[in-house]
Scaffold this motif. Structure first.
Motif, PDB file in Angstrom:
ATOM      1  N   MET A   1      62.717  15.826 109.356  1.00  0.00           N
ATOM      2  CA  MET A   1      63.407  16.783 108.501  1.00  0.00           C
ATOM      3  C   MET A   1      63.784  16.123 107.190  1.00  0.00           C
ATOM      4  SD  MET A   1      65.835  18.697 111.272  1.00  0.00           S
ATOM      5  CE  MET A   1      65.104  19.494 112.718  1.00  0.00           C
ATOM      6  N   ASP A   2      63.432  16.766 106.086  1.00  0.00           N
ATOM      7  CA  ASP A   2      63.645  16.179 104.773  1.00  0.00           C
ATOM      8  C   ASP A   2      64.909  16.666 104.091  1.00  0.00           C
ATOM      9  OD1 ASP A   2      61.237  14.807 105.033  1.00  0.00           O
ATOM     10  OD2 ASP A   2      60.088  16.512 104.250  1.00  0.00           O
ATOM     11  N   SER A   3      65.624  17.607 104.714  1.00  0.00           N
ATOM     12  CA  SER A   3      66.820  18.170 104.098  1.00  0.00           C
ATOM     13  C   SER A   3      68.074  17.576 104.728  1.00  0.00           C
ATOM     14  CB  SER A   3      66.841  19.698 104.269  1.00  0.00           C
ATOM     15  OG  SER A   3      65.700  20.291 103.684  1.00  0.00           O
ATOM     16  N   VAL A   4      69.147  17.531 103.942  1.00  0.00           N
ATOM     17  CA  VAL A   4      70.433  17.048 104.441  1.00  0.00           C
ATOM     18  C   VAL A   4      71.007  18.075 105.411  1.00  0.00           C
ATOM     19  CG1 VAL A   4      72.776  16.389 103.772  1.00  0.00           C
ATOM     20  CG2 VAL A   4      70.838  15.833 102.280  1.00  0.00           C
ATOM     21  N   PHE A   5      71.600  17.597 106.488  1.00  0.00           N
ATOM     22  CA  PHE A   5      72.267  18.493 107.437  1.00  0.00           C
ATOM     23  C   PHE A   5      73.340  19.294 106.718  1.00  0.00           C
ATOM     24  CE2 PHE A   5      75.804  19.453 110.246  1.00  0.00           C
ATOM     25  CZ  PHE A   5      75.187  19.982 111.361  1.00  0.00           C
ATOM     26  N   PRO A   6      73.452  20.640 106.912  1.00  0.00           N
ATOM     27  CA  PRO A   6      72.694  21.491 107.831  1.00  0.00           C
ATOM     28  C   PRO A   6      71.579  22.258 107.129  1.00  0.00           C
ATOM     29  CG  PRO A   6      74.617  22.682 107.085  1.00  0.00           C
ATOM     30  CD  PRO A   6      74.614  21.359 106.355  1.00  0.00           C
ATOM     31  N   PHE A   7      71.230  21.845 105.899  1.00  0.00           N
ATOM     32  CA  PHE A   7      70.193  22.549 105.157  1.00  0.00           C
ATOM     33  C   PHE A   7      68.834  22.294 105.809  1.00  0.00           C
ATOM     34  CE2 PHE A   7      73.602  21.358 102.216  1.00  0.00           C
ATOM     35  CZ  PHE A   7      74.006  22.613 101.804  1.00  0.00           C
ATOM     36  N   LEU A  17      75.602  25.473 113.813  1.00  0.00           N
ATOM     37  CA  LEU A  17      75.680  24.010 113.865  1.00  0.00           C
ATOM     38  C   LEU A  17      76.909  23.495 113.129  1.00  0.00           C
ATOM     39  CD1 LEU A  17      71.947  22.941 113.333  1.00  0.00           C
ATOM     40  CD2 LEU A  17      73.366  22.435 115.334  1.00  0.00           C
ATOM     41  N   VAL A  18      77.191  24.052 111.954  1.00  0.00           N
ATOM     42  CA  VAL A  18      78.357  23.630 111.181  1.00  0.00           C
ATOM     43  C   VAL A  18      79.643  23.950 111.931  1.00  0.00           C
ATOM     44  CG1 VAL A  18      79.703  24.048 109.087  1.00  0.00           C
ATOM     45  CG2 VAL A  18      77.228  23.740 108.944  1.00  0.00           C
ATOM     46  N   LEU A  19      79.731  25.173 112.461  1.00  0.00           N
ATOM     47  CA  LEU A  19      80.928  25.539 113.208  1.00  0.00           C
ATOM     48  C   LEU A  19      81.096  24.666 114.445  1.00  0.00           C
ATOM     49  CD1 LEU A  19      81.220  29.444 113.128  1.00  0.00           C
ATOM     50  CD2 LEU A  19      82.676  27.744 112.020  1.00  0.00           C
ATOM     51  N   TYR A  20      79.983  24.366 115.101  1.00  0.00           N
ATOM     52  CA  TYR A  20      80.059  23.506 116.277  1.00  0.00           C
ATOM     53  C   TYR A  20      80.599  22.131 115.906  1.00  0.00           C
ATOM     54  CZ  TYR A  20      78.667  20.416 120.034  1.00  0.00           C
ATOM     55  OH  TYR A  20      78.682  19.467 121.015  1.00  0.00           O
ATOM     56  N   VAL A  21      80.084  21.528 114.840  1.00  0.00           N
ATOM     57  CA  VAL A  21      80.519  20.190 114.440  1.00  0.00           C
ATOM     58  C   VAL A  21      81.991  20.191 114.029  1.00  0.00           C
ATOM     59  CG1 VAL A  21      80.265  18.401 112.679  1.00  0.00           C
ATOM     60  CG2 VAL A  21      78.235  19.356 113.782  1.00  0.00           C
ATOM     61  N   SER A 301      80.093  12.736 114.230  1.00  0.00           N
ATOM     62  CA  SER A 301      79.766  13.983 114.930  1.00  0.00           C
ATOM     63  C   SER A 301      78.429  14.545 114.451  1.00  0.00           C
ATOM     64  CB  SER A 301      80.881  15.022 114.721  1.00  0.00           C
ATOM     65  OG  SER A 301      82.095  14.576 115.297  1.00  0.00           O
ATOM     66  N   VAL A 302      78.174  14.456 113.137  1.00  0.00           N
ATOM     67  CA  VAL A 302      76.888  14.922 112.610  1.00  0.00           C
ATOM     68  C   VAL A 302      75.757  14.030 113.112  1.00  0.00           C
ATOM     69  CG1 VAL A 302      75.513  15.271 110.525  1.00  0.00           C
ATOM     70  CG2 VAL A 302      77.903  16.012 110.582  1.00  0.00           C
ATOM     71  N   LEU A 303      75.966  12.713 113.121  1.00  0.00           N
ATOM     72  CA  LEU A 303      74.932  11.786 113.608  1.00  0.00           C
ATOM     73  C   LEU A 303      74.653  12.026 115.089  1.00  0.00           C
ATOM     74  CD1 LEU A 303      76.014   8.482 111.832  1.00  0.00           C
ATOM     75  CD2 LEU A 303      74.308  10.160 111.102  1.00  0.00           C
ATOM     76  N   ARG A 304      75.690  12.352 115.830  1.00  0.00           N
ATOM     77  CA  ARG A 304      75.517  12.694 117.248  1.00  0.00           C
ATOM     78  C   ARG A 304      74.575  13.885 117.402  1.00  0.00           C
ATOM     79  NH1 ARG A 304      78.545  16.355 120.459  1.00  0.00           N
ATOM     80  NH2 ARG A 304      78.733  15.788 122.675  1.00  0.00           N
ATOM     81  N   GLU A 305      74.738  14.881 116.539  1.00  0.00           N
ATOM     82  CA  GLU A 305      73.859  16.052 116.607  1.00  0.00           C
ATOM     83  C   GLU A 305      72.459  15.719 116.108  1.00  0.00           C
ATOM     84  OE1 GLU A 305      74.610  18.842 118.292  1.00  0.00           O
ATOM     85  OE2 GLU A 305      76.257  17.444 118.702  1.00  0.00           O
ATOM     86  N   ALA A 306      72.360  14.806 115.156  1.00  0.00           N
ATOM     87  CA  ALA A 306      71.032  14.408 114.672  1.00  0.00           C
ATOM     88  C   ALA A 306      70.207  13.810 115.803  1.00  0.00           C
ATOM     89  CB  ALA A 306      71.178  13.403 113.529  1.00  0.00           C
ATOM     90  N   ILE A 307      70.851  12.997 116.632  1.00  0.00           N
ATOM     91  CA  ILE A 307      70.139  12.398 117.766  1.00  0.00           C
ATOM     92  C   ILE A 307      69.702  13.474 118.745  1.00  0.00           C
ATOM     93  CG2 ILE A 307      70.363  10.829 119.735  1.00  0.00           C
ATOM     94  CD1 ILE A 307      72.377   9.234 118.034  1.00  0.00           C
TER      95      ILE A 307
END
Length: 361
Positions: A1-7, A17-21, A301-307
């Protein structure tokens, strides 16, 4: 994925995803207070110290005992929202992991219930009159209970990601995931819980001003720096043992900004807690530590979701997210969220007024 989370995701998926994080960060902060706080109370019983007043009866332990039941209630309440969103975003993986954990997942609620009532027992006057072995046994059991619950959630998260292990887990009943991965994740989580608890407890101690409080602040500083060290070392080791795809998401455009945010948060905490060891912290300093803690929680938390995203094919779930998005109810969600935050805030204000009245008497 080439976009920054959550884009890079469709609007419904990015929204959930944003609300979850964000809701997970709130739950995580409160849960950290409970886990590290109960661990500190257990340590106070096991190592009472050599002074005239045992650690378990000193200001920090007294504050933790008084607030622990409320903190657990708040953590459980705050956990409802991320539990809802994780079921929307990752339904199949989440439900399957629940089933595969079997008895471990089934005992989580009973253990939380027992630990919850024991927290009220610990803050009672009768508890202080019991023998040292009994008090220690109860305190250690409470801390071990929360650690076990955390392990179950960690195992659930890891099982949900490693779908290739599902048949083996189903056939054997054993958790067929790497013990090294589990250990590193628990070390990151438990180590990170300590500085979060420390800053929350430091704010509580800041209302007091005496010699004992200064000793407690130094103790919090040492504990926070120790927890940050454990979490950082475990995080670095975990990063290098990840597969190439997961590590690519973290170090690439998708997660690198959030990795930087987490690192900045850790640096702020280390610098300010080091200052606390030398001088009594001011409120602006505590505010900076709080900001650093929040940055670390959000980044991790974001890195956790990235994995997790690197292991799951979200493209298969985009239609489900769209269907959930079209059902509506967002305005009702906002109203209920505001009502709940208002009630929680009112409870905090009432408790603070009660404590001030008690102190004045």
């Amino acid at each position: 994925m080439d976009s920054v989370f959550p884009f890079g995701f469709p609007t419904p998926t990015a929204f959930y995803l944003v609300l979850y994080v964000l809701t997970f960060v709130l739950h995580q902060a409160l849960m950290h207070y409970v886990l590290a706080g109960s661990g500190y109370l257990a340590w106070c019983n096991l190592v009472p110290g050599a002074g005239d007043t045992p650690r378990t009866f000193q200001p920090l332990a007294a504050i933790l005992r008084d607030w622990m039941p409320f903190a657990l209630s708040a953590a459980i309440t705050a956990g409802v929202a991320p539990l809802l969103f994780v079921q929307i975003v990752y339904p199949t993986a989440f439900y399957t992991a629940n089933l595969l954990l079997w008895w471990r997942w089934m005992v989580v609620i009973p253990i939380l219930i027992v630990a919850f009532y024991l927290l009220y027992l610990v803050k009672s006057r009768r508890y202080s009159t019991w023998s040292f072995p009994v008090r220690t046994l109860i305190a250690v059991f409470i801390a071990a209970s929360f650690l076990f619950v955390g392990f179950c959630w960690t195992a659930n998260h890891l099982i949900s990601m490693h779908q290739s292990t599902w048949p083996e887990i189903y056939e054997s009943g054993n958790i067929a995931i790497s013990s090294i991965e589990v250990t590193l994740r628990v070390c990151i989580w438990a180590g990170g819980a300590v500085p979060t608890m420390c800053i929350m407890a430091a704010w509580q101690l800041s209302a007091q001003d005496n010699g004992e409080t200064r000793v407690e602040e130094r103790r919090l500083g040492r504990a926070a720096l120790g927890g940050l060290s454990v979490a950082t070392v475990a995080g670095v080791v975990y990063l290098f043992q990840l597969d190439e795809l997961s590590r690519g998401l973290i170090l690439g455009s998708f997660g690198s900004i959030y990795l930087g945010i987490a690192v900045v948060g850790v640096i702020l905490q280390v610098v300010l807690w080091s200052m606390v060891l030398r001088n009594r912290p001011t409120r602006p300093q505590l505010a900076i530590v709080t900001v650093g803690t929040l940055l670390s929680l959000i980044g991790m938390s974001v890195l956790r979701e990235a994995i997790r995203i690197s292991h799951l094919d979200l493209n298969l779930l985009l239609e489900d997210h769209k269907m959930a998005w079209e059902i509506g109810g967002f305005s009702l969600f906002l109203i209920m969220a505001l009502v709940n935050f208002a009630i929680i805030g009112l409870c905090v204000v009432m408790v603070r007024r009660g404590l001030k009245s008690k102190t004045a008497e």
